[in-house]
Design a protein around this motif. Sequence first.
Motif, PDB file in Angstrom:
ATOM      1  N   VAL B 139       0.814  -1.227   0.000  1.00  0.00           N
ATOM      2  CA  VAL B 139       0.000   0.000   0.000  1.00  0.00           C
ATOM      3  C   VAL B 139       0.847   1.277   0.000  1.00  0.00           C
ATOM      4  N   TRP B 140       2.141   1.144   0.180  1.00  0.00           N
ATOM      5  CA  TRP B 140       3.019   2.327   0.158  1.00  0.00           C
ATOM      6  C   TRP B 140       2.970   2.924  -1.246  1.00  0.00           C
ATOM      7  N   GLY B 141       2.616   4.174  -1.336  1.00  0.00           N
ATOM      8  CA  GLY B 141       2.467   4.810  -2.644  1.00  0.00           C
ATOM      9  C   GLY B 141       1.019   4.968  -3.069  1.00  0.00           C
ATOM     10  N   LEU B 142       0.122   4.198  -2.450  1.00  0.00           N
ATOM     11  CA  LEU B 142      -1.306   4.353  -2.791  1.00  0.00           C
ATOM     12  C   LEU B 142      -1.885   5.565  -2.064  1.00  0.00           C
ATOM     13  N   ASP B 143      -2.956   6.131  -2.622  1.00  0.00           N
ATOM     14  CA  ASP B 143      -3.591   7.247  -1.936  1.00  0.00           C
ATOM     15  C   ASP B 143      -4.446   6.734  -0.776  1.00  0.00           C
ATOM     16  N   ALA B 144      -4.979   7.663   0.009  1.00  0.00           N
ATOM     17  CA  ALA B 144      -5.673   7.283   1.247  1.00  0.00           C
ATOM     18  C   ALA B 144      -6.906   6.426   0.978  1.00  0.00           C
ATOM     19  N   VAL B 145      -7.631   6.721  -0.086  1.00  0.00           N
ATOM     20  CA  VAL B 145      -8.845   5.946  -0.389  1.00  0.00           C
ATOM     21  C   VAL B 145      -8.463   4.537  -0.859  1.00  0.00           C
ATOM     22  N   GLU B 146      -7.474   4.458  -1.722  1.00  0.00           N
ATOM     23  CA  GLU B 146      -7.022   3.141  -2.202  1.00  0.00           C
ATOM     24  C   GLU B 146      -6.442   2.309  -1.062  1.00  0.00           C
ATOM     25  N   THR B 147      -5.680   2.972  -0.205  1.00  0.00           N
ATOM     26  CA  THR B 147      -5.060   2.264   0.927  1.00  0.00           C
ATOM     27  C   THR B 147      -6.119   1.669   1.836  1.00  0.00           C
ATOM     28  N   GLU B 148      -7.123   2.478   2.146  1.00  0.00           N
ATOM     29  CA  GLU B 148      -8.181   1.992   3.039  1.00  0.00           C
ATOM     30  C   GLU B 148      -8.906   0.804   2.414  1.00  0.00           C
ATOM     31  N   ALA B 149      -9.211   0.913   1.136  1.00  0.00           N
ATOM     32  CA  ALA B 149      -9.927  -0.188   0.467  1.00  0.00           C
ATOM     33  C   ALA B 149      -9.086  -1.466   0.481  1.00  0.00           C
ATOM     34  N   TRP B 150      -7.799  -1.324   0.217  1.00  0.00           N
ATOM     35  CA  TRP B 150      -6.930  -2.515   0.183  1.00  0.00           C
ATOM     36  C   TRP B 150      -6.850  -3.166   1.561  1.00  0.00           C
ATOM     37  N   LEU B 151      -6.666  -2.333   2.566  1.00  0.00           N
ATOM     38  CA  LEU B 151      -6.504  -2.887   3.918  1.00  0.00           C
ATOM     39  C   LEU B 151      -7.808  -3.511   4.423  1.00  0.00           C
ATOM     40  N   LYS B 152      -8.925  -2.913   4.082  1.00  0.00           N
ATOM     41  CA  LYS B 152     -10.201  -3.511   4.500  1.00  0.00           C
ATOM     42  C   LYS B 152     -10.415  -4.860   3.834  1.00  0.00           C
ATOM     43  N   ALA B 153      -9.908  -4.978   2.627  1.00  0.00           N
ATOM     44  CA  ALA B 153     -10.088  -6.241   1.894  1.00  0.00           C
ATOM     45  C   ALA B 153      -9.073  -7.304   2.307  1.00  0.00           C
TER      46      ALA B 153
END
Lengths: 147, 654
Positions: B139-153
Amino acid sequence: MAYQITDNCTGCTLCAHFCPTGAARGVKKARHAIAAQLCIECGACGRICPHNAVQDPFGRMAKSEKKKDWKKPVFDLGLCMACGICVDACPAGCLEPGPPDPKRKTAYPLLSDPGACLGCGFCARECPVEAVSLEIRADAEAAAGAA
Amino acid sequence: MKRKGYMGKILMVDLSQGTIWEESPPEEIYRRYLGGMGLGAHILYQRIPAGADPLGPDNMLGFLPGLLTGTGSLFTGRWMVVGKSPLTGGWGDANCGGTFSPEIKRCGYDGIFVRGTSPTPVYLYVDDQTRELRDASAVWGLDAVETEAWLKAHAKPGGKKPKVACIGPAGEQVSLISGIATDQGRLAARSGLGAVMGAKRLKAVVLCGQKRIEPHNREEMKRLSQACNRWVQFQPPFVPGPLTALVGALMRIMPAVITQDGILYKILLKKWGTVSMNQLSPEMGDAPIRNWKGSSRDWGFRKSYSTHPGVFSRRETVKFHCYSCPLGCGAICALDGKYAQTHKPEYETVLSLGGFCLNQDVDSIFYLNEVLNRAGMDTISAGHAVAFALECYEAGIIDREDTGGLELTWGNSRAIVALVEQMVRREGFGHVLADGVKQAAHRIGKGSEVCAVLAGGQEPAMHDGRNDPGFALHYSVEPTPGRHTLGAHLYYEMFQLWKVVRGVPRMPPIYLKGSKYKNPQRQAAIGAANSRFMTLVNCAGACLFAAFLGARRFRLFEWLNAATGWDLSSEAYMDLAGEIHTLKQAFNVKHGIEPRDHRISDRALGRPVQTEGANKGRSIDIEAMMTHYWQAFGWDPQTGKPGQEILEKLGRAA
């Protein structure tokens, strides 16, 4: 304070399967136990146990109930503030904000996964304005049947 | 199970060592520092060594829910992040709503504190059974919305979804105006604490707890909540958005002011959210325009019309309520173009990227709101940096060669969009501005400092102290300078503290506008009461807008007693809040801050006075107010430093 499992346990694993925090543990066909520090007193273990082998925190035997008879949340949208307290309180993750009401553009809580509901009643307990009541729901009954 | 509203434990993380452990503060600590910001002040004062580099391993970052969070009280779902600010060099905190706050308690903690620096990017994962640092390279380099979606998944399979607080690329690049995001782009924005998280290479905190939060007296909590909710749900039919400008114009013209009842603002908030002030504020002189140099004349009704409140409500698809909020001033809005949706821009964002830069293009404001939220950059500071550059360009301090071809003229929305996009990527001229106005002035030099309006290194907010001297005071005296959420004369009117707290100044039902600029001792007494009360609000995890309802409707003191089982008077709570406030000031002094250096720039004080517009001829005697304010807390009236006797009382003597 926590639920406890008694000698009546046959190791059927149902409590471990339904426990939302992983507090109820054990191996198949051996007596299970509940880790007190993880127990949140939702009572799912007692409701699901077919052998009446679970005691509540006050030492009373928990009563087994058929899953279709578990009471589940019903929302009074006239009282509901859409504050999200019930959604956050749900240990099973079966509540979520529903589709927005077209007039008020407000997402009221929805029992999105009735089959996963443990009937713990935390949603009703924590609702500050008493907008959540617990009832036997037809949709939950159907979900329980399908499961 | 504890029935006191708090969990009795804090989680400590050392990123350098990769170790995680629990601590159990004694009850005495809760009774003294309450929770939220107070608990954070106690831990950080004690454990951050004097002179620690804010971006180094000795700095600590704390994530704290409020004492009332999750107890059945309303409007108490806000969390604080605290640390030493790289922007001001002193006490830093930022406040955010959304749904993250109760999750800290559900994991069993009243705070999560992080120190050290990780050698590689990591995220902290906590649930009922697990507490671990995990690799964040995905997730390093992803924006805040993308990061949250990835981590939730990916962070937790099945069941209840975790909650995420993370930094975006701005924090990763250690931008000094970056914040920490939750709930798809809501930001704990101020004090530059996203940079601290980025420097620690901590990409996110991911929480998924199930613990119960038990207040001492749940029935009483519910009774108080229901009484409060009746006021919140009171909502008369309403006027069209542009008419708010008329209200603002009337407030500008009238020589007398009716002491405002916050129920009126509540009605505006419930209808439109904070954007209800988009036209009202500039008309009445509350909004700084054109980098504090302009006035209501530069941003009149026709120019501000493109940002009238109705423009925003038309784009709403669903209201957004923070946890335990019955009002829902936020919303998700539909967008065309690169992004499908964004959180409804707040007033601060609309003004800082709108009137402050003379930008009438509302589409660009919607777009930049999402760009900045995803990057995790403070929209107030970003707007200030842009306006600073526009003024430097106008003054000939920088030219097209410096800006890489951007024509930075007032209101040039294309250039403003391009500049902000460069800032969040630290590219081109954007790199010069990406750390805020203070650093930008330092990098540009050539006398650009005269265009920089700051308070202690922090860009102040979109409320003008020349209209309400209380803002000028709080911008200048708070341990977190430049902050608009800690007090103002108007706020004091709405708090109505005198109805429930003995010994604080009373407000008459009507007063002359000019009286706000006289009697600095009274203004300072009002400011001191504001600071104490807002400290309490931030310890409780409560919302400023709820406090606007008035102390008899938003019954904070009674909620605190019902949640904890304590039996303290409102005056006793205000005294505790005063000690916590002093502790933050002592933190600043410990770290070498001279409180007088927090004074806001001359331009924002009416020096020189404006010759037109709503604030024409107004100048603020800030020095006198600051002296009286410091005296009200028992600090040295000349230096603003708490004396040895006070520090000994707090148990903090050297």
